[in-house]
Design a protein around this motif. Structure first.
Motif, PDB file in Angstrom:
ATOM      1  N   GLU A   1       0.835  -1.209   0.000  1.00  0.00           N
ATOM      2  CA  GLU A   1       0.000   0.000   0.000  1.00  0.00           C
ATOM      3  C   GLU A   1       0.866   1.253   0.000  1.00  0.00           C
ATOM      4  O   GLU A   1       0.561   2.238  -0.697  1.00  0.00           O
ATOM      5  CB  GLU A   1      -0.923  -0.008   1.218  1.00  0.00           C
ATOM      6  CG  GLU A   1      -2.032  -1.044   1.136  1.00  0.00           C
ATOM      7  CD  GLU A   1      -2.828  -1.143   2.424  1.00  0.00           C
ATOM      8  OE1 GLU A   1      -2.606  -0.305   3.331  1.00  0.00           O
ATOM      9  OE2 GLU A   1      -3.674  -2.064   2.537  1.00  0.00           O
ATOM     10  N   ALA A   2       1.945   1.238   0.776  1.00  0.00           N
ATOM     11  CA  ALA A   2       2.852   2.397   0.815  1.00  0.00           C
ATOM     12  C   ALA A   2       3.497   2.629  -0.547  1.00  0.00           C
ATOM     13  O   ALA A   2       3.623   3.787  -1.000  1.00  0.00           O
ATOM     14  CB  ALA A   2       3.919   2.190   1.880  1.00  0.00           C
ATOM     15  N   LYS A   3       3.891   1.555  -1.199  1.00  0.00           N
ATOM     16  CA  LYS A   3       4.526   1.687  -2.518  1.00  0.00           C
ATOM     17  C   LYS A   3       3.545   2.262  -3.534  1.00  0.00           C
ATOM     18  O   LYS A   3       3.898   3.155  -4.326  1.00  0.00           O
ATOM     19  CB  LYS A   3       5.046   0.320  -2.983  1.00  0.00           C
ATOM     20  CG  LYS A   3       5.824   0.368  -4.298  1.00  0.00           C
ATOM     21  CD  LYS A   3       6.489  -0.959  -4.596  1.00  0.00           C
ATOM     22  CE  LYS A   3       7.183  -0.936  -5.953  1.00  0.00           C
ATOM     23  NZ  LYS A   3       8.268   0.048  -6.018  1.00  0.00           N
TER      24      LYS A   3
ATOM     25  N   ALA B   1       1.033   4.146  -2.938  1.00  0.00           N
ATOM     26  CA  ALA B   1       0.702   5.527  -2.576  1.00  0.00           C
ATOM     27  C   ALA B   1       1.901   6.468  -2.682  1.00  0.00           C
ATOM     28  O   ALA B   1       1.769   7.673  -2.428  1.00  0.00           O
ATOM     29  CB  ALA B   1       0.147   5.566  -1.156  1.00  0.00           C
TER      30      ALA B   1
ATOM     31  N   LYS C   1       4.540   6.472  -0.815  1.00  0.00           N
ATOM     32  CA  LYS C   1       5.067   6.807   0.512  1.00  0.00           C
ATOM     33  C   LYS C   1       6.440   6.161   0.711  1.00  0.00           C
ATOM     34  O   LYS C   1       6.858   5.301  -0.054  1.00  0.00           O
ATOM     35  CB  LYS C   1       4.099   6.336   1.598  1.00  0.00           C
ATOM     36  CG  LYS C   1       2.743   7.039   1.559  1.00  0.00           C
ATOM     37  CD  LYS C   1       1.837   6.532   2.681  1.00  0.00           C
ATOM     38  CE  LYS C   1       0.486   7.229   2.648  1.00  0.00           C
ATOM     39  NZ  LYS C   1      -0.423   6.728   3.718  1.00  0.00           N
ATOM     40  N   ASP C   2       7.115   6.595   1.758  1.00  0.00           N
ATOM     41  CA  ASP C   2       8.459   6.088   2.048  1.00  0.00           C
ATOM     42  C   ASP C   2       8.358   4.636   2.518  1.00  0.00           C
ATOM     43  O   ASP C   2       7.785   4.353   3.576  1.00  0.00           O
ATOM     44  CB  ASP C   2       9.104   6.949   3.133  1.00  0.00           C
ATOM     45  CG  ASP C   2      10.596   6.637   3.314  1.00  0.00           C
ATOM     46  OD1 ASP C   2      10.958   5.445   3.236  1.00  0.00           O
ATOM     47  OD2 ASP C   2      11.376   7.581   3.521  1.00  0.00           O
TER      48      ASP C   2
ATOM     49  N   ASP D   1       9.945   3.878   5.979  1.00  0.00           N
ATOM     50  CA  ASP D   1       9.059   4.228   7.094  1.00  0.00           C
ATOM     51  C   ASP D   1       8.005   3.150   7.317  1.00  0.00           C
ATOM     52  O   ASP D   1       7.714   2.775   8.463  1.00  0.00           O
ATOM     53  CB  ASP D   1       8.363   5.570   6.829  1.00  0.00           C
ATOM     54  CG  ASP D   1       9.309   6.759   6.939  1.00  0.00           C
ATOM     55  OD1 ASP D   1      10.405   6.592   7.519  1.00  0.00           O
ATOM     56  OD2 ASP D   1       8.952   7.845   6.428  1.00  0.00           O
ATOM     57  N   ALA D   2       7.418   2.662   6.228  1.00  0.00           N
ATOM     58  CA  ALA D   2       6.364   1.645   6.335  1.00  0.00           C
ATOM     59  C   ALA D   2       6.910   0.353   6.932  1.00  0.00           C
ATOM     60  O   ALA D   2       6.252  -0.284   7.775  1.00  0.00           O
ATOM     61  CB  ALA D   2       5.747   1.388   4.962  1.00  0.00           C
TER      62      ALA D   2
END
Length: 480
Positions: free
Chosen positions: A280-282, A284, A286-287, A290-291
């Motif tokens: 999901e982070a990838k 979106a 996002k870092d 961090d995830a």
């Protein structure tokens, strides 16, 4: 391998050997049904089974559960404890089998682990009696001791109870090896996720994690490894602290820790715990670091309860017997007998390639001293590896478990092998159900993505056990 916290009692020492222990009563977990029993019993065990003149003994902890025992002739199930403290008899699928067969269940703590340590100082010299070979003789001696006590209690002069042996992971290997080396002492063995093949370099472990993860999750994990490798030279301690692992001064220890954090989710039936947040982070943007750091803190260190010091060579070098000694003990067995060096495949790897064979050998030397290395050829020569010539051993493995590549995955004469296939079928699925951690009471399989796959293998286990136990009851049908 999972290292559980060790619970130690007060020690009374004579000449460096443990001669007495103060018993600690039942654990709180037993009140929630996680254990069939936590009431400790003690057995005087021989320290060195291979010496004709050293007669030192130590106190070894064991447990018994008799609620389902059809006295006096019912079977006795020996549940082997492995590379951690054994705080009771876990309420997994063995309780279902015990009820079905009218069996007593007994369980012996592995030498050196938990409260069963012969020494208070775990120097390399004092660890020379820590081996699978000594552990197998422990089990044989205990089996004889317990059978004698049952025979005496019920005045059974000539007839022994039928025994069946169980184990998962390393204790699964011990279960198979026990039947191999002491076929006259057991009617058969269940070797669940049994790591019977000692492996020097083990890239198949990492490949299985990639296969279990699937394309999206695997790509995210690979990117995380690359990002951490890029950032570590400039961010150092701060980056390690982000993962809750600032104490890991050796970069290799840190990268081993990062890889194991992902392994744990797949090995123990919780793949979505790691895959969902990082995918999901990838997506979106996002870092990913961090995830992944959040996953490690929330799940690996939080829910699962792992500790960074398990990977810290400074910690592994500590020789005092404490609650945290289990990691040193298992690394000694790794560094002397079985290796299982989890190295990166030559291409398409998830873990960092720098965590290689040299890293593992340097760890063994740094922690235990010059000349300590795993003689895997000797181990496989002694036991036969995945080509064991035993009989009446059931091998089971979960399809997502990376350790299955150190097990016996093909059937042979009188040794059936079953793969339980589903999305979250990991380490010891047949005994533990899904997820494999946290505990599913009575090994409940309903949360496995394909419960029927588990039920089918369990039925085959029961059929084999039924046959082999009946052959023990009837001498005319018995064949070793």
């Amino acid at each position: 391998m999972l290292f559980l916290p060790l619970l130690l009692s007060l020690l009374s020492i004579s000449d460096g050997y443990v001669t007495h222990r103060t018993e600690l009563r039942g654990l709180s977990q037993s009140q929630s049904g996680n254990y069939l029993t936590t009431s400790e019993l003690w057995f005087n065990q021989t320290l060195d089974h291979f010496s004709p003149y050293d007669h030192h003994q130590f106190a070894q902890r064991y447990y018994e559960f008799l609620d389902y025992f059809q006295m006096p002739d019912g079977p006795i199930f020996l549940k082997i404890c492995g590379e951690s403290a054994c705080n009771g008899i876990t309420n997994d699928y063995i309780s279902v089998l015990a009820k079905k067969f009218g069996a007593a269940v007994v369980s012996l703590e592995h030498r050196y682990y938990g409260k069963s340590s012969p020494f208070t100082s775990l120097t390399t010299e004092n660890l020379k009696y820590l081996s699978s070979k000594q552990a197998l003789f422990d089990l044989a001696a205990f089996r004889q001791f317990y059978q004698d006590s049952i025979s005496s209690k019920f005045n059974k002069s000539n007839k022994e109870n039928p025994w069946f042996v169980f184990g998962v992971s390393y204790s699964g290997a011990l279960s198979a090896w026990f039947r191999l080396k002491f076929p006259h002492l057991t009617c058969g063995s269940l070797a669940s996720s049994a790591v019977v093949q000692a492996i020097y370099e083990f890239p198949e472990f990492d490949r299985q994690i990639g296969d279990s993860a699937g394309a999206e999750c695997k790509a995210a994990l690979q990117e995380i490894t690359q990002l951490v490798e890029q950032r570590l030279p400039s961010e150092g301690k701060a980056l390690k602290a982000q993962f809750g692992a600032a104490e890991l001064d050796v970069d290799g220890d840190f990268f081993y820790f990062l890889a194991d954090a992902a392994v744990t989710a797949f090995q123990y039936g919780n793949p979505d715990k790691v895959c969902s947040p990082i995918v999901e982070a990838k997506k979106a943007g996002k870092d990913l670091v961090d995830a992944y750091a959040k996953y490690i803190k929330d799940y690996f260190l939080g829910t699962f309860g792992e500790r960074p010091q398990t990977y810290d060579q400074k910690h592994l070098k500590k020789t005092a017997l404490t609650e945290e000694s289990g990691s040193r003990l298992w690394w000694f067995q790794v560094c002397t007998e079985v290796a299982y060096f989890q190295v990166a495949p030559s291409n398409d790897s998830i873990r960092l390639s720098k965590v290689d064979t040299r890293y593992h050998l340097d760890l063994c030397k740094n922690v235990f001293g010059q000349g300590i290395y795993p003689d895997v050829d000797a181990t496989n020569l002694y036991y036969g590896g995945n080509k064991t010539a035993g009989s009446k051993i059931i091998f089971t493995n979960g399809s997502q478990d990376p350790w299955r590549h150190a097990s016996k995955q093909t059937s042979s004469q009188d040794m059936p092998s079953y793969i339980i296939s589903c999305y979250n079928c990991g380490h010891g699925t047949d005994m533990r159900g899904c997820p494999q951690s946290p505990l599913s009471l009575e090994g409940n399989a309903e949360k496995c993505t394909t419960p029927d796959a588990v039920h089918k293998v369990r039925q085959q286990i029961i059929e084999n056990m039924d046959l082999w136990l009946s052959e023990c009851h009837d001498p005319l049908r018995r064949s070793i």
